[in-house]
Design an enzyme around this catalytic site. Sequence first.
Site, PDB file in Angstrom:
ATOM      1  N   CYS A  87      -1.146  -6.861 -10.867  1.00 33.42           N
ATOM      2  CA  CYS A  87      -1.491  -7.016  -9.453  1.00 33.42           C
ATOM      3  C   CYS A  87      -0.848  -8.306  -8.955  1.00 33.42           C
ATOM      4  CB  CYS A  87      -3.020  -7.098  -9.336  1.00 33.42           C
ATOM      5  SG  CYS A  87      -3.615  -7.454  -7.684  1.00 33.42           S
ATOM      6  N   CYS A 200       3.653  -5.280  -4.104  1.00 36.37           N
ATOM      7  CA  CYS A 200       2.267  -4.915  -4.432  1.00 36.37           C
ATOM      8  C   CYS A 200       2.378  -3.707  -5.340  1.00 36.37           C
ATOM      9  CB  CYS A 200       1.507  -4.568  -3.152  1.00 36.37           C
ATOM     10  SG  CYS A 200      -0.074  -3.730  -3.438  1.00 36.37           S
ATOM     11  N   THR A 201       1.632  -3.721  -6.435  1.00 38.89           N
ATOM     12  CA  THR A 201       1.824  -2.664  -7.426  1.00 38.89           C
ATOM     13  C   THR A 201       1.397  -1.283  -6.919  1.00 38.89           C
ATOM     14  OG1 THR A 201      -0.281  -3.326  -8.430  1.00 38.89           O
ATOM     15  CG2 THR A 201       1.743  -4.161  -9.447  1.00 38.89           C
TER      16      THR A 201
HETATM   17  N1  DGL Z   1      -2.079  -3.867  -6.289  1.00 34.10           N
HETATM   18  C1  DGL Z   1      -2.265  -5.099  -5.671  1.00 34.10           C
HETATM   19  C2  DGL Z   1      -1.108  -6.037  -5.637  1.00 34.10           C
HETATM   20  O1  DGL Z   1      -0.191  -5.865  -6.418  1.00 34.10           O
HETATM   21  C3  DGL Z   1      -3.467  -5.428  -4.871  1.00 34.10           C
HETATM   22  C4  DGL Z   1      -3.636  -4.774  -3.575  1.00 34.10           C
HETATM   23  C5  DGL Z   1      -4.953  -5.176  -2.967  1.00 34.10           C
HETATM   24  O2  DGL Z   1      -5.962  -4.999  -3.646  1.00 34.10           O
HETATM   25  O3  DGL Z   1      -4.956  -5.679  -1.839  1.00 34.10           O
HETATM   26  O4  DGL Z   1      -1.077  -6.960  -4.875  1.00 34.10           O
END
Ligand code: DGL
EC number: 5.1.1.3
Length: 297
Positions: A87, A200-201
Amino acid sequence: MDTPAFSTMTTPTLSPGAPVGIFDSGVGGFSVLRHIQAQLPHEALLYFADSGFAPYGDKPEHVVIERVLGIAAFLVARGVKALVVACNTATVAAVRILREHYPDMPIIGVEPGLKPGAASTRQGTVGVLATERTLAGEKFLLLRDQIAAATGARFLLQPCVGLADQIEFGEPGSPALDAMLERYIAPLLAQGADTLVLGCTHYPLVQASIERVIRRHTDAGVTLIDTGDAVARQLARLLEAAGLLRPAGDAGAQLEGFTSASGTALCAAFASLLGQNPPVHEVAIGATPSNPAGTHI
Ligand code: DGL
């Protein structure tokens, strides 16, 4: 800003047969998990989706730090030998504190691919799609300034409010997702971006929709940067350097899922996004694990 008080943890002896812990605010980390499974097929993996607290991107930094420390404590209690913070938001907010907490454990974070973005742009303009929290991170902004100065690349930062949530909880390919992608991507293309960093993943999980939106605006190739593959390679390197790679002959690699929200929803996400059906447990995480055994689904 205040960060929670912490003490350095002594990590129990790490062993090659132990699992690797991977976590995200939800299912976004699947875009990293799939590369880890492809590159390290013998490893046992524990995946924690903090979907009960998603999104992280609009939360204050100290809340994200507390969640990260709680999840890490839970995974360490389950015997992991390494942690992958799958993340960007959690990495920018908390990876330094996490490393201070567990100095003996290999910890791999995920950051928006600014370097590969700068290396790939032909016209010198790179759009960066990420959460508000990631784009406001001090460490991220410093990196942006350094890479911009070193390469001359111009980075256009686009906070994608609500997009991770839409991917986590919405319908794949829905008109709402499409409209949101259009709103965030079109202005970047209009300003000349020929490379988009998926910072963002969650975003690589909707790559097909992103490509559809791009095609509506330009026939010129636009490069998408996803660092999942590089993160998996870095995990492999660190495990190998520490003598922690799981021997190929060990019993079949397993995947196990944990969630702070609905186990049924995580099972459905594993099936629809990865075509897998691992056992999933619902767990409550406080500052310390409150239900380490979890409820089996
Ligand atoms: N998957 C996330 C990232 O890489 C987080 C997204 C979120 O929860 O706002 O930032």
